[in-house]
Design a protein around this motif. Structure first.
Motif, PDB file in Angstrom:
ATOM      1  N   ARG A  48       0.845  -1.192   0.000  1.00 47.99           N
ATOM      2  CA  ARG A  48       0.000   0.000   0.000  1.00 47.99           C
ATOM      3  C   ARG A  48       0.882   1.244   0.000  1.00 47.99           C
ATOM      4  O   ARG A  48       1.918   1.278   0.659  1.00 47.99           O
ATOM      5  CB  ARG A  48      -0.958  -0.022   1.191  1.00 47.99           C
ATOM      6  CG  ARG A  48      -2.003  -1.135   1.070  1.00 47.99           C
ATOM      7  CD  ARG A  48      -3.029  -1.124   2.191  1.00 47.99           C
ATOM      8  NE  ARG A  48      -4.128  -2.045   1.913  1.00 47.99           N
ATOM      9  CZ  ARG A  48      -4.166  -3.329   2.312  1.00 47.99           C
ATOM     10  NH1 ARG A  48      -3.164  -3.825   3.015  1.00 47.99           N
ATOM     11  NH2 ARG A  48      -5.186  -4.096   2.006  1.00 47.99           N
ATOM     12  N   PHE A  49       0.421   2.259  -0.744  1.00 52.90           N
ATOM     13  CA  PHE A  49       1.187   3.474  -0.969  1.00 52.90           C
ATOM     14  C   PHE A  49       0.457   4.643  -0.314  1.00 52.90           C
ATOM     15  O   PHE A  49      -0.709   4.917  -0.632  1.00 52.90           O
ATOM     16  CB  PHE A  49       1.336   3.745  -2.463  1.00 52.90           C
ATOM     17  CG  PHE A  49       1.938   2.597  -3.241  1.00 52.90           C
ATOM     18  CD1 PHE A  49       3.292   2.565  -3.520  1.00 52.90           C
ATOM     19  CD2 PHE A  49       1.144   1.553  -3.687  1.00 52.90           C
ATOM     20  CE1 PHE A  49       3.844   1.516  -4.240  1.00 52.90           C
ATOM     21  CE2 PHE A  49       1.683   0.494  -4.402  1.00 52.90           C
ATOM     22  CZ  PHE A  49       3.040   0.474  -4.674  1.00 52.90           C
ATOM     23  N   PHE A  50       1.144   5.337   0.605  1.00 46.44           N
ATOM     24  CA  PHE A  50       0.577   6.482   1.309  1.00 46.44           C
ATOM     25  C   PHE A  50       1.272   7.743   0.815  1.00 46.44           C
ATOM     26  O   PHE A  50       2.493   7.893   0.956  1.00 46.44           O
ATOM     27  CB  PHE A  50       0.764   6.325   2.818  1.00 46.44           C
ATOM     28  CG  PHE A  50      -0.057   5.220   3.422  1.00 46.44           C
ATOM     29  CD1 PHE A  50      -1.239   5.491   4.086  1.00 46.44           C
ATOM     30  CD2 PHE A  50       0.357   3.903   3.299  1.00 46.44           C
ATOM     31  CE1 PHE A  50      -2.003   4.465   4.629  1.00 46.44           C
ATOM     32  CE2 PHE A  50      -0.387   2.871   3.844  1.00 46.44           C
ATOM     33  CZ  PHE A  50      -1.577   3.152   4.509  1.00 46.44           C
ATOM     34  N   CYS A  51       0.494   8.644   0.237  1.00 42.29           N
ATOM     35  CA  CYS A  51       1.010   9.903  -0.298  1.00 42.29           C
ATOM     36  C   CYS A  51       0.204  11.059   0.283  1.00 42.29           C
ATOM     37  O   CYS A  51      -0.998  10.912   0.554  1.00 42.29           O
ATOM     38  CB  CYS A  51       0.920   9.930  -1.825  1.00 42.29           C
ATOM     39  SG  CYS A  51       1.846   8.610  -2.640  1.00 42.29           S
ATOM     40  N   PRO A  52       0.824  12.227   0.484  1.00 44.98           N
ATOM     41  CA  PRO A  52       0.087  13.373   1.012  1.00 44.98           C
ATOM     42  C   PRO A  52      -1.125  13.726   0.153  1.00 44.98           C
ATOM     43  O   PRO A  52      -1.061  13.666  -1.081  1.00 44.98           O
ATOM     44  CB  PRO A  52       1.130  14.496   0.980  1.00 44.98           C
ATOM     45  CG  PRO A  52       2.448  13.798   1.026  1.00 44.98           C
ATOM     46  CD  PRO A  52       2.254  12.521   0.270  1.00 44.98           C
ATOM     47  N   ASP A  53      -2.225  14.056   0.821  1.00 49.12           N
ATOM     48  CA  ASP A  53      -3.451  14.540   0.173  1.00 49.12           C
ATOM     49  C   ASP A  53      -4.101  13.514  -0.751  1.00 49.12           C
ATOM     50  O   ASP A  53      -4.868  13.871  -1.651  1.00 49.12           O
ATOM     51  CB  ASP A  53      -3.175  15.831  -0.616  1.00 49.12           C
ATOM     52  CG  ASP A  53      -2.564  16.918   0.250  1.00 49.12           C
ATOM     53  OD1 ASP A  53      -3.017  17.068   1.393  1.00 49.12           O
ATOM     54  OD2 ASP A  53      -1.629  17.591  -0.209  1.00 49.12           O
ATOM     55  N   LYS A  54      -3.800  12.231  -0.553  1.00 48.51           N
ATOM     56  CA  LYS A  54      -4.430  11.176  -1.348  1.00 48.51           C
ATOM     57  C   LYS A  54      -4.855  10.031  -0.437  1.00 48.51           C
ATOM     58  O   LYS A  54      -4.273   9.822   0.623  1.00 48.51           O
ATOM     59  CB  LYS A  54      -3.461  10.630  -2.410  1.00 48.51           C
ATOM     60  CG  LYS A  54      -3.049  11.610  -3.483  1.00 48.51           C
ATOM     61  CD  LYS A  54      -2.112  10.936  -4.468  1.00 48.51           C
ATOM     62  CE  LYS A  54      -1.658  11.890  -5.561  1.00 48.51           C
ATOM     63  NZ  LYS A  54      -0.715  11.226  -6.513  1.00 48.51           N
ATOM     64  N   MET A  55      -5.875   9.293  -0.868  1.00 45.33           N
ATOM     65  CA  MET A  55      -6.212   8.062  -0.180  1.00 45.33           C
ATOM     66  C   MET A  55      -5.161   7.012  -0.525  1.00 45.33           C
ATOM     67  O   MET A  55      -4.573   7.037  -1.611  1.00 45.33           O
ATOM     68  CB  MET A  55      -7.599   7.581  -0.604  1.00 45.33           C
ATOM     69  CG  MET A  55      -8.722   8.465  -0.102  1.00 45.33           C
ATOM     70  SD  MET A  55      -8.855   8.431   1.718  1.00 45.33           S
ATOM     71  CE  MET A  55      -9.517   6.784   1.971  1.00 45.33           C
ATOM     72  N   PRO A  56      -4.883   6.053   0.393  1.00 44.97           N
ATOM     73  CA  PRO A  56      -3.884   5.023   0.103  1.00 44.97           C
ATOM     74  C   PRO A  56      -4.257   4.203  -1.134  1.00 44.97           C
ATOM     75  O   PRO A  56      -5.417   3.855  -1.334  1.00 44.97           O
ATOM     76  CB  PRO A  56      -3.911   4.153   1.361  1.00 44.97           C
ATOM     77  CG  PRO A  56      -4.486   5.017   2.423  1.00 44.97           C
ATOM     78  CD  PRO A  56      -5.461   5.921   1.748  1.00 44.97           C
ATOM     79  N   GLN A  57      -3.256   3.925  -1.957  1.00 46.74           N
ATOM     80  CA  GLN A  57      -3.415   3.049  -3.109  1.00 46.74           C
ATOM     81  C   GLN A  57      -2.868   1.671  -2.744  1.00 46.74           C
ATOM     82  O   GLN A  57      -1.954   1.559  -1.918  1.00 46.74           O
ATOM     83  CB  GLN A  57      -2.675   3.606  -4.319  1.00 46.74           C
ATOM     84  CG  GLN A  57      -3.117   5.007  -4.718  1.00 46.74           C
ATOM     85  CD  GLN A  57      -4.579   5.062  -5.133  1.00 46.74           C
ATOM     86  OE1 GLN A  57      -5.008   4.324  -6.017  1.00 46.74           O
ATOM     87  NE2 GLN A  57      -5.337   5.925  -4.475  1.00 46.74           N
TER      88      GLN A  57
END
Length: 348
Positions: A48-57
């Motif tokens: 899982r990918f956590f990026c600012p201002d986005k829901m996790p992918q």
């Protein structure tokens, strides 16, 4: 993907209030930062990918547990699983299979300066830029830990009975470091002068590499599963006790004859995870009950509570850019901005 409920009688910290909590239902097994993103591996084979201002992918990567994870320094992560596969994955989700060991697990991975390595059973496999053939090193017993030094010129491999350092010049040369017992996770000191291993016997063991002088740091009530180099001295901060134990590695002989600094306390809960606050003499400390504190390496100063208990031990704490990731053994995740404005301490 569901938001994690909180007990009504627990007041969220300021950091928790500006962050988001998730419950993924599978344990966090690893996490690394890649730029401003945090890439997290889970026990259900998901990345899982956590990026600012986005829901996790999320991406289904392995057909089982992802056992190990590292950033390769080139915008990718490498992973090993109990499905026997060693994979490299980009932030965009492109997956490259580097090796398939069949029924043999990929237990450890490491990367530095374009080199990547993994272990399966007694073997360590190394991919070097410009070389088409994979280098294979075999050891006396199952590999417990892999680590490159800061320059990427030495690879340490730990196992039962000690460790071997493989140094690359025109060709690879080995140097054995012997100490009875089972050696697991390993790391070089930032200046490359020491190699440290976590032992099954609830202790650290270290070698001074200039002369192979060695010493032990015993007395832990639990196995040491998390290490962090903190500050300029530097200190090696560890889990495995009811406080974060910080050993000073500065000076000629490191921690020999010196007492550790002990910081952060949570009503007797064991420390399970430590992670350095970048560019500060301070460390994030995660506990068995899921709580997290931020502590300066100063026993006279109280720690700051970052987040409260989730009821499950903290497995990973990662800082990426201006965000912090906290993940536990049940798959509960906190993803939050570190601060609002210019001062972190004013807002936690």
């Amino acid at each position: 993907m569901a938001r994690l409920p909180r007990k009504a009688d627990l007041k969220p910290t300021a950091l928790e209030q500006r962050g988001k909590r998730f419950a993924f239902g599978a344990p966090v097994t690893g996490a690394v930062s890649v730029g401003d993103a945090v890439v997290v591996s889970f026990g259900d084979g998901m990345l899982r990918f956590f990026c600012p201002d986005k829901m996790p992918q999320e991406l289904k990567l392995h057909e089982g547990v992802i056992l190990c994870l590292a950033a390769d320094g080139d915008g990718h992560v490498i992973t090993g699983g109990d499905d026997g596969k060693f994979l490299r994955t980009s932030l965009e989700g492109a997956v490259e299979e580097l090796a398939d060991f069949g029924t043999r697990w990929v237990d450890c991975v490491a990367a530095s300066h374009g080199q990547i390595a993994c272990s399966s059973g007694k073997e360590a496999h190394v991919w070097t830029p410009g070389q088409s053939k994979v280098t294979v090193f075999e050891h006396a017993s199952t590999v417990g830990g892999l680590a490159f030094d800061a320059k990427g010129k030495r690879l340490a491999v730990s196992y039962y009975g000690g460790a071997t350092i493989w140094a690359r010049e025109k060709r690879w040369k080995s140097s054995k470091l012997v100490w009875k017992g089972l050696h697991g996770d390993t790391c070089f000191s930032p200046d490359g002068k020491y190699l440290v291993t976590c032992m099954q016997e609830n202790a650290l063991h270290a070698w001074r590499l200039r002369d192979k002088g060695d010493f032990e740091m015993p007395g832990y009530p639990a196995k040491i599963r998390s290490l962090a180099w903190v500050g300029d001295t530097p200190y090696l901060v560890t889990s495995g006790a009811d406080e974060a134990i910080a050993w000073p590695f500065g000076g000629k002989d490191g921690p020999l004859g010196r007492k550790p600094v002990c910081v952060a306390y949570n009503e007797g809960e064991l420390v399970t995870c430590v992670h350095a606050l970048p560019d500060q003499d301070a460390v994030f400390v995660g506990f068995r009950d899921g709580a997290v504190q931020l502590a300066e390496l100063d026993e006279t100063k109280p720690a700051i509570v970052i987040s409260g208990s989730t009821g499950s031990e903290v497995i990973e704490i990662i800082v990426a850019g201006l965000h912090i990731f906290v993940g536990d053994a049940r798959g509960n995740v906190l993803w939050a901005p570190l601060w609002e404005g210019s001062s972190f301490a004013q807002h936690v």
